[in-house]
Design an enzyme around this catalytic site. Structure first.
Site, PDB file in Angstrom:
ATOM      1  N   TYR A 154       0.838  -1.214   0.000  1.00  0.00           N
ATOM      2  CA  TYR A 154       0.000   0.000   0.000  1.00  0.00           C
ATOM      3  C   TYR A 154       0.870   1.260   0.000  1.00  0.00           C
ATOM      4  O   TYR A 154       0.579   2.226  -0.705  1.00  0.00           O
ATOM      5  CB  TYR A 154      -0.938   0.013   1.208  1.00  0.00           C
ATOM      6  CG  TYR A 154      -1.655   1.334   1.349  1.00  0.00           C
ATOM      7  CD1 TYR A 154      -2.532   1.783   0.365  1.00  0.00           C
ATOM      8  CD2 TYR A 154      -1.427   2.168   2.453  1.00  0.00           C
ATOM      9  CE1 TYR A 154      -3.175   3.017   0.476  1.00  0.00           C
ATOM     10  CE2 TYR A 154      -2.077   3.387   2.571  1.00  0.00           C
ATOM     11  CZ  TYR A 154      -2.944   3.805   1.579  1.00  0.00           C
ATOM     12  OH  TYR A 154      -3.569   5.028   1.696  1.00  0.00           O
ATOM     13  N   ARG A 161       1.286   6.342  -7.059  1.00  0.00           N
ATOM     14  CA  ARG A 161       0.142   7.205  -7.397  1.00  0.00           C
ATOM     15  C   ARG A 161       0.596   8.654  -7.493  1.00  0.00           C
ATOM     16  O   ARG A 161       0.274   9.353  -8.456  1.00  0.00           O
ATOM     17  CB  ARG A 161      -0.940   7.033  -6.328  1.00  0.00           C
ATOM     18  CG  ARG A 161      -2.075   8.032  -6.417  1.00  0.00           C
ATOM     19  CD  ARG A 161      -3.245   7.657  -5.528  1.00  0.00           C
ATOM     20  NE  ARG A 161      -2.925   7.547  -4.101  1.00  0.00           N
ATOM     21  CZ  ARG A 161      -3.819   7.226  -3.159  1.00  0.00           C
ATOM     22  NH1 ARG A 161      -5.074   6.971  -3.479  1.00  0.00           N
ATOM     23  NH2 ARG A 161      -3.459   7.137  -1.890  1.00  0.00           N
ATOM     24  N   TYR A 212      -0.512  12.951   6.749  1.00  0.00           N
ATOM     25  CA  TYR A 212      -0.112  11.895   7.692  1.00  0.00           C
ATOM     26  C   TYR A 212       1.390  11.986   7.945  1.00  0.00           C
ATOM     27  O   TYR A 212       2.170  12.237   7.026  1.00  0.00           O
ATOM     28  CB  TYR A 212      -0.398  10.504   7.096  1.00  0.00           C
ATOM     29  CG  TYR A 212      -1.829   9.994   7.234  1.00  0.00           C
ATOM     30  CD1 TYR A 212      -2.774  10.634   8.023  1.00  0.00           C
ATOM     31  CD2 TYR A 212      -2.209   8.842   6.550  1.00  0.00           C
ATOM     32  CE1 TYR A 212      -4.071  10.129   8.127  1.00  0.00           C
ATOM     33  CE2 TYR A 212      -3.505   8.343   6.645  1.00  0.00           C
ATOM     34  CZ  TYR A 212      -4.434   8.995   7.441  1.00  0.00           C
ATOM     35  OH  TYR A 212      -5.704   8.502   7.537  1.00  0.00           O
ATOM     36  N   ARG A 225     -11.174  13.505   2.440  1.00  0.00           N
ATOM     37  CA  ARG A 225     -12.127  12.613   3.140  1.00  0.00           C
ATOM     38  C   ARG A 225     -13.469  12.491   2.438  1.00  0.00           C
ATOM     39  O   ARG A 225     -14.163  11.490   2.569  1.00  0.00           O
ATOM     40  CB  ARG A 225     -12.335  13.092   4.576  1.00  0.00           C
ATOM     41  CG  ARG A 225     -11.077  13.092   5.415  1.00  0.00           C
ATOM     42  CD  ARG A 225     -10.549  11.685   5.659  1.00  0.00           C
ATOM     43  NE  ARG A 225      -9.292  11.700   6.415  1.00  0.00           N
ATOM     44  CZ  ARG A 225      -8.576  10.614   6.669  1.00  0.00           C
ATOM     45  NH1 ARG A 225      -8.972   9.431   6.226  1.00  0.00           N
ATOM     46  NH2 ARG A 225      -7.456  10.709   7.335  1.00  0.00           N
ATOM     47  N   GLU A 332     -14.214  -0.772   6.809  1.00  0.00           N
ATOM     48  CA  GLU A 332     -14.172   0.558   6.204  1.00  0.00           C
ATOM     49  C   GLU A 332     -15.470   0.748   5.427  1.00  0.00           C
ATOM     50  O   GLU A 332     -16.007  -0.208   4.867  1.00  0.00           O
ATOM     51  CB  GLU A 332     -12.952   0.655   5.264  1.00  0.00           C
ATOM     52  CG  GLU A 332     -12.758   2.017   4.620  1.00  0.00           C
ATOM     53  CD  GLU A 332     -11.417   2.120   3.893  1.00  0.00           C
ATOM     54  OE1 GLU A 332     -10.362   2.002   4.553  1.00  0.00           O
ATOM     55  OE2 GLU A 332     -11.432   2.303   2.667  1.00  0.00           O
TER      56      GLU A 332
HETATM   57  C1  3EB Z   1      -7.360   6.024   6.156  1.00  0.00           C
HETATM   58  O1  3EB Z   1      -8.206   6.712   6.709  1.00  0.00           O
HETATM   59  C2  3EB Z   1      -7.846   4.698   5.623  1.00  0.00           C
HETATM   60  O2  3EB Z   1      -5.121   5.719  -0.140  1.00  0.00           O
HETATM   61  O3  3EB Z   1      -6.775   6.291  -1.420  1.00  0.00           O
HETATM   62  C3  3EB Z   1      -9.043   5.357   2.939  1.00  0.00           C
HETATM   63  C4  3EB Z   1      -9.473   5.916   1.727  1.00  0.00           C
HETATM   64  C5  3EB Z   1      -7.736   4.953   3.076  1.00  0.00           C
HETATM   65  C6  3EB Z   1      -8.580   6.098   0.668  1.00  0.00           C
HETATM   66  C7  3EB Z   1      -6.318   5.919  -0.322  1.00  0.00           C
HETATM   67  C8  3EB Z   1      -6.855   5.135   2.001  1.00  0.00           C
HETATM   68  C9  3EB Z   1      -7.271   5.693   0.802  1.00  0.00           C
HETATM   69  O4  3EB Z   1      -6.181   6.363   6.045  1.00  0.00           O
HETATM   70  C10 3EB Z   1      -7.244   4.323   4.335  1.00  0.00           C
END
Ligand code: 3EB
Length: 341
Positions: A154, A161, A212, A225, A332
């Site tokens: 990931y 990406r 992050y 989000r 999720e």
């Molecule tokens: C998170 O909150 C969960 O990498 O496109 C959620 C939605 C998550 C999209 C992405 C990753 C992605 O970090 C992971």
């Protein structure tokens, strides 16, 4: 004299010429669904769904559903024309574009390079076709948490990406990234794009994913989000939402507690969206089709029961066995909220 305040707002009038999208889970024949010229895309799920169809608007997502899954159908207001060339399937109509690309990892040279190629080509298609604004991208990745530390698949996907985007997106779209286990190392990316930019939304309970800290990998994940499209006739697009608070995973191993956290995150996101667009309903309803991704097949009965506590029966939901991109996260949820009818 004051006039009484209506208890609830009447439905918003149709916006003339604005792009609209309706998303439904439908049990019908695939050919019958595709016969409708206003269908932009149809998704099938798991081994029970047709693997492919000559029509580029059909895509199978390789996640096993909970029982026999319906098709997910996207309908627009306008005639759709579809095309498949150079490994990209696309459909355009009603002011919107759907596209899908699959990149075989082995010839590409791994997940990072495959992700880079997928996003580079996605950007190229968008530029060539006047759809400057991806609203949401869905990413399905085999064995998503395999590998340790920065070598985790990931994290490598996130690196690729971002490289593939080459700074071409001024803002991140909503997204979902989920792991599948079909043993095919083929990255699958599909998207919904519009001609106008939408409004990216962040969740006050969560650190923005693109901020992050380093501990989650060399490249923060590029997504917002949720995305509120410019057209009020398009639904709110909700990114994959897990039990992440701040930037930390909560309640490792505790399905019920993670569920409650996911719904607190979703409630918080709806508040933000309603501040932007007060006409959005406060709660999920018949026009809020949700997908629920569950890491362990054996959790499905418990997930069904938890969902019944959080959602009224009329909220359409599709349960899929799929892996969240952090090992400790068991569930999720992503989806759409209020599709204009
Ligand atoms: C998170 O909150 C969960 O990498 O496109 C959620 C939605 C998550 C999209 C992405 C990753 C992605 O970090 C992971």
């Amino acid at each position: 004299m004051s006039t009484p305040h209506p208890a609830s707002l009447p439905p918003q009038p149709a916006v003339l010429g604005a792009a609209r999208l309706r998303v439904d889970y439908v049990r019908a024949s695939l050919d019958g669904l595709l016969a409708d010229g206003r269908v932009l895309a149809v998704f099938g799920f798991g081994a029970g769904a047709p693997a492919r169809h000559d029509d580029p608007r059909y895509l199978r997502v390789n996640l096993q559903p909970d029982g026999a899954a319906p098709f997910e159908v996207w309908r627009v207001d306008g005639q759709v024309s579809a095309d498949r060339r150079g490994g990209i399937a696309t459909a355009v109509g009603g002011g919107l574009a759907f596209g899908a690309i699959e990149v075989d990892e082995a010839p590409a040279g791994g997940i990072a390079v495959a992700a880079e190629a997928a996003y580079d080509r996605l950007c190229g298609w968008l530029a060539d076709n006047g759809f400057g604004h991806v609203q949401k991208a869905w990413n399905y990745i085999d064995a998503i948490t395999e590998g340790d530390g920065d070598a985790e698949r990931y994290r490598q996907f996130c690196v690729g990406r971002e490289r593939g985007l080459r700074g071409r997106w001024p803002r991140y779209p909503a997204a979902t990234a989920i792991g599948c286990h079909d043993g095919r190392r083929v990255l699958q990316v599909y998207w919904l794009a519009a001609r106008e930019p939408g409004t990216p939304l962040e969740n006050p309970r969560q650190v923005s994913a693109f901020r992050y800290p380093r501990q989650y990998g060399p490249q923060p994940p590029g997504f917002t989000r949720a995305l509120l499209p410019a057209s009020p006739a398009l639904p709110l697009l909700i990114s994959g939402t897990a039990a992440v608070v701040g930037h930390a995973s909560m309640h490792a191993g505790d399905l019920a507690a993670q569920f409650d956290e996911v719904f607190r995150n979703l409630d918080s996101l709806l508040l933000v969206a309603r501040a932007e667009r007060p006409g959005l309903p406060a709660a999920f309803g018949a026009d809020s089709p949700l997908r629920v991704y569950v890491r362990r097949q054996e959790d499905l009965p418990a997930v069904r029961a938890r969902l019944a506590r959080h959602l009224p029966d009329h909220v359409p939901r599709l349960l899929l066995v799929g892996e969240v991109c952090r090992r400790e996260l068991l569930v999720e949820i992503d989806g759409f909220h209020r599709c204009a009818g």
